[in-house]
Design an enzyme around this catalytic site. Structure first.
Site, PDB file in Angstrom:
ATOM      1  N   HIS A  22      40.372  42.256  42.602  1.00 43.88           N
ATOM      2  CA  HIS A  22      39.250  41.783  41.787  1.00 43.88           C
ATOM      3  C   HIS A  22      38.981  40.305  42.053  1.00 43.88           C
ATOM      4  O   HIS A  22      37.835  39.908  42.336  1.00 43.88           O
ATOM      5  CB  HIS A  22      39.577  42.007  40.311  1.00 43.88           C
ATOM      6  CG  HIS A  22      38.483  41.589  39.381  1.00 43.88           C
ATOM      7  ND1 HIS A  22      37.535  42.470  38.911  1.00 43.88           N
ATOM      8  CD2 HIS A  22      38.166  40.379  38.840  1.00 43.88           C
ATOM      9  CE1 HIS A  22      36.692  41.830  38.123  1.00 43.88           C
ATOM     10  NE2 HIS A  22      37.058  40.553  38.064  1.00 43.88           N
ATOM     11  N   GLU A  23      40.019  39.504  41.985  1.00 44.66           N
ATOM     12  CA  GLU A  23      39.841  38.064  42.202  1.00 44.66           C
ATOM     13  C   GLU A  23      39.539  37.744  43.657  1.00 44.66           C
ATOM     14  O   GLU A  23      38.834  36.770  43.947  1.00 44.66           O
ATOM     15  CB  GLU A  23      41.097  37.311  41.736  1.00 44.66           C
ATOM     16  CG  GLU A  23      41.449  37.500  40.267  1.00 44.66           C
ATOM     17  CD  GLU A  23      40.302  37.159  39.323  1.00 44.66           C
ATOM     18  OE1 GLU A  23      39.452  36.330  39.699  1.00 44.66           O
ATOM     19  OE2 GLU A  23      40.251  37.736  38.233  1.00 44.66           O
ATOM     20  N   HIS A  65      35.818  37.763  44.101  1.00 45.76           N
ATOM     21  CA  HIS A  65      35.229  36.496  43.661  1.00 45.76           C
ATOM     22  C   HIS A  65      35.443  35.404  44.711  1.00 45.76           C
ATOM     23  O   HIS A  65      34.526  34.652  45.052  1.00 45.76           O
ATOM     24  CB  HIS A  65      35.862  36.049  42.339  1.00 45.76           C
ATOM     25  CG  HIS A  65      35.495  36.892  41.162  1.00 45.76           C
ATOM     26  ND1 HIS A  65      34.202  37.281  40.885  1.00 45.76           N
ATOM     27  CD2 HIS A  65      36.264  37.405  40.153  1.00 45.76           C
ATOM     28  CE1 HIS A  65      34.187  37.999  39.774  1.00 45.76           C
ATOM     29  NE2 HIS A  65      35.420  38.099  39.320  1.00 45.76           N
TER      30      HIS A  65
END
Length: 419
Positions: free
Chosen positions: A18-19, A22
């Protein structure tokens, strides 16, 4: 201990991907990413590569990518401040010493007249021990501020999140949940590639050691043409005939090595959800093909995405109560149950959790990625962004309410499983 390790690995992988989404899209947009963190709280590991610090923190309940502008950026260097400057060979500032200047004997100490470390990248001031006239120093784009011995890289405005186009900012935020769907797809493809993809052909798969199929003489790879005179055209037909006839002898007409033969098999009776069904101890056939594995990955990702949205709809309509929700404790308990079924079930569970995390983060709730995307949508309609302080207050309230919900759900999980 194995469950603890499985939980940490799965949850860590979900947060990492998920990170990572980003981070990748923020860097592609030219945003300065100060930290890539797994977990919250005190740091237990950190490593700096280029301009980003990669950290693992004590509480494994999430993660974050700290981009320039998202937090209060730099201390303001006001007129009258006395600071130290370290210059490179061409006279550009590489370090701005805010305090403890005595630890940097080579620094040039100046009294600041004006400073701009975001747009013009220059400092104007009077240098100690030199002629009493103003001097202007340009700041290198990768210069650092040093306060209490800690170095922090400056962020010129064009490296800040707020300076980017609406599309770039949207992708930097959307990429996190999107990567959770990508992770789920990859996991499902790996499962299909290793385990095989279920086939609809009426061919017997793996035979168990304790079923009536092996006792009757059936073998893996046998092609079923008919059962008790009923033509069989798919694996579904095979399953239905067996389930409908517990304790009844069935005549299988099969093809093996190009030859047809009849074999009698009696399904064992087993009760499932109050209904008696027949089983003979044979698995569905599988095919191992890269193309079919990719297709299976897409189908499973779509299926579980749809199922989770349906569950959310029932939560909104009141068919499910908040008591049906699970937090980290509930997920840990479910992981313990799934882990006992084998590695493939555990991998599938990880894929489902990844999709769930992606969907939850896309919900238009303040403090989540979906909440930020909602503000971007408003910005697109208004033609200008929402006031930063007002947006920050909304996200703060949303975060507080989410933490309260997390406490309630966790308490319910503890009562459900341990009290």
């Amino acid at each position: 201990m194995s469950t603890v390790i499985a939980f940490i690995v799965i949850f860590g992988a979900l947060v990492f991907f998920h990170e990572l989404g980003h981070l990748i899209f923020a860097k592609r947009a030219g945003i300065l990413c100060r930290e890539f963190a797994i977990g919250f709280g005190p740091k237990i590991f950190s490593h700096k590569k280029n301009e980003t610090i990669y950290t693992i923190r004590l509480l494994p309940i999430g993660g974050f990518v700290r981009m320039a502008w998202e937090d209060p950026e730099m201390v303001e260097i006001k007129p009258g401040h006395r600071i130290g400057l370290i210059l490179d060979q061409v006279g550009q500032i590489t370090k701005i010493i805010l305090n403890n200047k005595e630890k940097f004997p080579n620094a040039r100490v100046i009294e600041v007249e004006s400073a701009d470390i975001e747009h013009e990248l220059k400092i104007v001031g009077y240098v100690d021990g030199e002629d009493d006239h103003l001097q202007t120093f340009s700041i290198a784009r990768e210069a650092v501020l040093v306060e209490d011995g800690i170095e922090t890289q400056i962020a010129p405005f064009d490296r800040q999140f707020a300076s980017k186009t609406l599309g770039q900012r949207t992708m930097a935020i959307f990429a996190g949940p999107f990567f959770n769907f990508v992770l789920a797809f990859i996991v499902f493809v790996i499962i299909a590639f290793l385990q095989g993809v279920p086939s609809s052909e009426p061919i017997l798969g793996k035979i168990t050691d304790d079923g009536t199929a092996i006792k009757a003489g059936l073998k893996e790879g046998d092609i079923v043409h008919s059962i008790d005179g009923t033509e069989i055209t798919s694996w579904t037909d095979v399953v239905e005939m067996i389930r409908k006839n517990p304790n009844k002898e069935l005549e299988f007409s099969i093809e093996r090595n190009g030859k047809t033969q009849d074999i009698s098999v009696t399904p064992e009776s087993t009760e499932v959800d109050g209904e008696k069904i027949g089983l003979i101890g044979v698995y569905s056939p599988v095919e191992k093909s890269p193309l079919k594995a990719i297709s299976y990955g897409f189908k499973e990702t779509y299926f579980w995405t749809k199922e989770i949205f349906l569950m959310l709809g029932k939560l909104v309509t009141g068919e499910f109560s908040i008591d049906a929700l699970s937090g980290p404790v509930g997920i840990y308990k479910s992981t313990d149950t799934v882990a006992k079924s084998g590695i493939y079930y555990l991998m599938k569970w990880a894929g489902i959790l990844s999709i769930n995390l992606g969907i939850m983060n896309l919900l238009p709730i303040p403090a989540l990625d979906g909440g930020r995307l909602m503000f971007f949508a408003v910005e697109a309609l208004r033609g200008k962004p929402i006031d930063r302080q007002k947006e920050g207050m909304v996200h703060f309230i949303g975060f507080a309410l989410l933490m309260l919900l997390m406490l309630v759900v966790t308490w319910n999980d503890i009562q459900r499983f341990f009290l």
